[in-house]
Design a protein around this motif. Sequence first.
Motif, mmCIF file in Angstrom:
data_model
loop_
_atom_site.group_PDB
_atom_site.id
_atom_site.type_symbol
_atom_site.label_atom_id
_atom_site.label_comp_id
_atom_site.label_asym_id
_atom_site.label_seq_id
_atom_site.Cartn_x
_atom_site.Cartn_y
_atom_site.Cartn_z
ATOM 1 N N CYS A 150 0.810 -1.210 0.000
ATOM 2 C CA CYS A 150 0.000 0.000 0.000
ATOM 3 C C CYS A 150 0.846 1.264 0.000
ATOM 4 C CB CYS A 150 -1.071 -0.007 1.101
ATOM 5 S SG CYS A 150 -0.457 -0.009 2.760
ATOM 6 N N GLN A 168 3.142 5.461 -3.254
ATOM 7 C CA GLN A 168 3.751 6.708 -3.705
ATOM 8 C C GLN A 168 5.258 6.740 -3.491
ATOM 9 O OE1 GLN A 168 1.868 10.340 -2.389
ATOM 10 N NE2 GLN A 168 -0.107 9.330 -2.266
ATOM 11 N N GLU A 173 3.909 6.710 4.917
ATOM 12 C CA GLU A 173 2.820 6.528 3.960
ATOM 13 C C GLU A 173 1.831 5.464 4.445
ATOM 14 O OE1 GLU A 173 3.974 5.696 -0.082
ATOM 15 O OE2 GLU A 173 1.896 5.797 -0.765
ATOM 16 N N HIS A 174 2.358 4.401 5.048
ATOM 17 C CA HIS A 174 1.458 3.376 5.606
ATOM 18 C C HIS A 174 0.554 3.959 6.681
ATOM 19 C CE1 HIS A 174 4.242 0.116 4.006
ATOM 20 N NE2 HIS A 174 3.043 -0.285 3.651
ATOM 21 N N TRP A 193 -0.241 7.020 7.219
ATOM 22 C CA TRP A 193 -1.072 8.112 6.722
ATOM 23 C C TRP A 193 -2.202 7.579 5.851
ATOM 24 C CZ3 TRP A 193 0.154 12.004 2.326
ATOM 25 C CH2 TRP A 193 -0.592 13.174 2.496
ATOM 26 N N ASP A 194 -1.873 6.544 5.078
ATOM 27 C CA ASP A 194 -2.845 5.926 4.191
ATOM 28 C C ASP A 194 -4.052 5.440 4.993
ATOM 29 O OD1 ASP A 194 -3.129 5.258 1.375
ATOM 30 O OD2 ASP A 194 -3.339 3.199 2.086
ATOM 31 N N ARG A 195 -3.782 4.920 6.181
ATOM 32 C CA ARG A 195 -4.863 4.364 6.994
ATOM 33 C C ARG A 195 -5.741 5.443 7.618
ATOM 34 N NH1 ARG A 195 -0.907 1.460 9.982
ATOM 35 N NH2 ARG A 195 0.094 0.220 8.382
ATOM 36 N N ARG A 251 -5.305 9.687 4.361
ATOM 37 C CA ARG A 251 -4.377 10.738 3.918
ATOM 38 C C ARG A 251 -4.907 12.127 4.245
ATOM 39 N NH1 ARG A 251 -0.823 8.741 0.051
ATOM 40 N NH2 ARG A 251 -1.001 6.500 -0.068
#
Lengths: 308, 129
Positions: free
Chosen positions: A20, A23, A170-171, A173-175, A178
């Motif tokens: 995931c 980016q 990113e992990h 934040w993705d959850r 974002r």
Amino acid sequence: MRGAWAAACLVALLAALTGCAVQTPRLLAAPPADLPPRVELTATPFFPQEDYQCGPAALATALSAAGIPTRPDALVDRVFLPGRQGSLQIEMLVGARGRGAVATRIPGTLEALMRETNDGNPVVVLQNLGLSWAPSWHYAVVIGYDLDAAHFVLRSGPLERQQLAFSTFEHTWDRSGRWAFVVTPPGALPTTASEAEVTRALVAFEHNAPPAAAARAYRSALARWPDNLTLAMGLGNTLYAQGETSGAAAVFRDAAQRHDDAAAYNNLAIVLLEQGRRDEARRAAQRAVSLGGPFQAQAADTLKRVDE
Amino acid sequence: MNIIKRLFSVVLAICFANGVVIQTAQAALVSTEQVARLATTDESAHQRLNEMFSRADVQAELERLGLSADLAKERIAALTDAEAAALAQQIDDAPAGGIIGAILLVFFVLLITDILGFTKVFPFTRSVK
């Protein structure tokens, strides 16, 4: 046996989690050419988080960096729900506005975080430090990045300078979907924010702000997006609220002609009437009525008032 | 919490049902919010939220959450109409900040996922990249 089960579950879980951080590899392969390799807003104040109050701490950090000195304890009443041991996202935005700042959501891209810090704006982010099915929510402030070391620098909870790898960040934040926003004084705009987000932020800002501050904010946004009707109406309304009738009339007239819009004609008519220009007011009100739409009743009332 | 949730859904339903009927019919400026929204469905969301927050059972729930009724009203007043309506969904569903729910986590799972860089719960872990 139980150990084997746990190991199998864990492997399945980890397999589900990988892939995931989409980016990060792309960003590292082709970093934006116009961005410096490293940025750190070292002057950003640091408020060590107390108890569960990462929301107030993060917001105070961003507000102080935007030139509005604020301590976290001054925000606790506004943006903290003791029973939930946390802060709701909406209240973080409202809390910023309550201190006279504009809070604008920015796009959920790593590049946007970099661009904002490069512009001098620390970014408040919501992270889910845990897992989607066992969340551990946390607000932190991104203050910079290092492309060579591939990490962000954050003011986060008790850590003054947390270096978090791009992919780990990113992990987490993705959850959270974002979710990120930037706090600016009225009149300054985050460069990465979309027209829709800026408009939403400013309409919300007008709700509690002094008209002069709101007008300043609208004017700067309108300079970037001159064809935005909502921004023009906001500028006209806030100028009018300050008693600047001639300024308001000019803005409403421009918006009315540009968009042939009933709301703009209606407001223009009211301002013109107040200036004693009854004939012009009548023409504007008539145009508003003939355009129809959701404000027709309001326009009809305006026309009635012009003819009284 | 259930009471609040149920109340919110009732309030929302009423708002949507009445939104079309409730119209401010006075010779007045069209507000920026009206222009921004255009679809005027929740004009009285504020008022209804306030009424709701004045009820004794809701206040007891707020106290439990550690929020005084006065402060709740101030917070509601600071919301835009759209936000007031959205708050209904948010208050129960939205993630609240702070490290909550962490006790639900199996310690070693997070420790390992931390180390692998998928999570970052423990400040003392260093992720392998």
